[in-house]
Motif scaffolding. Structure first.
Motif, PDB file in Angstrom:
ATOM      1  N   CYS A  52      13.248  -5.350 -34.208  1.00 17.28           N
ATOM      2  CA  CYS A  52      13.899  -4.776 -35.423  1.00 17.28           C
ATOM      3  C   CYS A  52      15.052  -3.851 -34.785  1.00 17.28           C
ATOM      4  O   CYS A  52      14.885  -3.017 -33.920  1.00 17.28           O
ATOM      5  CB  CYS A  52      13.084  -3.857 -36.205  1.00 17.28           C
ATOM      6  SG  CYS A  52      14.006  -3.142 -37.573  1.00 17.28           S
ATOM      7  N   CYS A  55      14.600  -0.019 -36.204  1.00 21.75           N
ATOM      8  CA  CYS A  55      13.198   0.733 -35.912  1.00 21.75           C
ATOM      9  C   CYS A  55      12.433   0.108 -34.600  1.00 21.75           C
ATOM     10  O   CYS A  55      11.584   0.861 -34.044  1.00 21.75           O
ATOM     11  CB  CYS A  55      12.270   0.975 -37.061  1.00 21.75           C
ATOM     12  SG  CYS A  55      11.446  -0.648 -37.519  1.00 21.75           S
ATOM     13  N   CYS A  73      12.180  -7.044 -41.377  1.00 21.44           N
ATOM     14  CA  CYS A  73      11.226  -6.071 -40.448  1.00 21.44           C
ATOM     15  C   CYS A  73      10.004  -5.587 -41.263  1.00 21.44           C
ATOM     16  O   CYS A  73      10.486  -5.253 -42.743  1.00 21.44           O
ATOM     17  CB  CYS A  73      12.216  -4.789 -39.830  1.00 21.44           C
ATOM     18  SG  CYS A  73      10.989  -3.699 -39.321  1.00 21.44           S
ATOM     19  N   ASN A  75       8.103  -3.095 -41.132  1.00 25.93           N
ATOM     20  CA  ASN A  75       8.027  -1.568 -41.077  1.00 25.93           C
ATOM     21  C   ASN A  75       9.373  -0.901 -41.682  1.00 25.93           C
ATOM     22  O   ASN A  75       8.818  -0.239 -42.899  1.00 25.93           O
ATOM     23  CB  ASN A  75       8.239  -1.312 -39.525  1.00 25.93           C
ATOM     24  CG  ASN A  75       8.070   0.157 -39.439  1.00 25.93           C
ATOM     25  OD1 ASN A  75       7.017   0.904 -40.080  1.00 25.93           O
ATOM     26  ND2 ASN A  75       8.651   0.874 -38.446  1.00 25.93           N
ATOM     27  N   CYS A  76      10.642  -1.272 -41.855  1.00 28.06           N
ATOM     28  CA  CYS A  76      11.552  -0.620 -42.408  1.00 28.06           C
ATOM     29  C   CYS A  76      12.488  -1.442 -43.358  1.00 28.06           C
ATOM     30  O   CYS A  76      13.228  -1.202 -44.118  1.00 28.06           O
ATOM     31  CB  CYS A  76      12.460   0.025 -41.498  1.00 28.06           C
ATOM     32  SG  CYS A  76      13.559  -1.215 -40.552  1.00 28.06           S
ATOM     33  N   HIS A  78      14.443  -3.828 -42.949  1.00 22.19           N
ATOM     34  CA  HIS A  78      15.733  -4.323 -42.475  1.00 22.19           C
ATOM     35  C   HIS A  78      15.725  -5.698 -42.020  1.00 22.19           C
ATOM     36  O   HIS A  78      14.844  -6.268 -41.513  1.00 22.19           O
ATOM     37  CB  HIS A  78      16.005  -3.376 -41.077  1.00 22.19           C
ATOM     38  CG  HIS A  78      17.354  -4.005 -40.395  1.00 22.19           C
ATOM     39  ND1 HIS A  78      18.589  -3.380 -40.943  1.00 22.19           N
ATOM     40  CD2 HIS A  78      17.860  -4.685 -39.538  1.00 22.19           C
ATOM     41  CE1 HIS A  78      19.585  -3.860 -40.220  1.00 22.19           C
ATOM     42  NE2 HIS A  78      19.082  -4.749 -39.401  1.00 22.19           N
TER      43      HIS A  78
HETATM   44 ZN    ZN Z   1      12.385  -2.025 -38.667  1.00 20.56          ZN
END
Ligand code: ZN
Length: 120
Positions: A52, A55, A73, A75-76, A78
């Motif tokens: 990513c 992040c 992503c 996690n975030c 994006h």
């Molecule tokens: Zn990310």
């Protein structure tokens, strides 16, 4: 910026590299579909798998858009595309078209430099 520098930067920026002496039939075998080109771009952009840009996370899902897959992503959230930040993003040309352009530029460069190097 001269033509040499310009085209080199284009190639380097995309990370697309063709093996030396790759013939046109060989090229067409390797990069004749969008999927093949996308896979090659993916390898060039993320040699160790998806990263990513925001992040640095590895975990991702795929979102299928009208043209290219997007990498989302986990996690975030994006979303990244393989062509983000490249000239390819700004056009509606297919990846196969771009790859052919890069291939031909590479061929022309090789021919030009061998001509420049040979004594006249
Ligand atoms: Zn990310």
């Amino acid at each position: 910026m001269d033509w040499h520098t310009c085209t080199s930067q284009l190639m380097v920026h995309n990370g697309i590299q063709f093996q030396n002496g790759l013939s046109l039939p060989g090229f067409q075998l390797l990069y004749s579909t969008e999927e093949q080109c996308e896979a090659a771009l993916g390898k060039a952009r993320w040699p160790d798998g998806f990263r990513c840009p925001r992040c640095i996370g590895h975990e991702h899902g795929l979102v299928y858009g009208r043209r290219l897959r997007r990498y989302q992503c986990r996690n975030c959230g994006h979303q990244a595309t393989l062509t983000a930040g490249t000239i390819m993003q700004a056009t509606k040309l297919s990846l196969t078209t771009w790859f052919l352009v890069y291939y031909l530029i590479g061929q022309a460069k090789t021919r030009i430099s061998s001509r420049e190097l040979s004594p006249t």
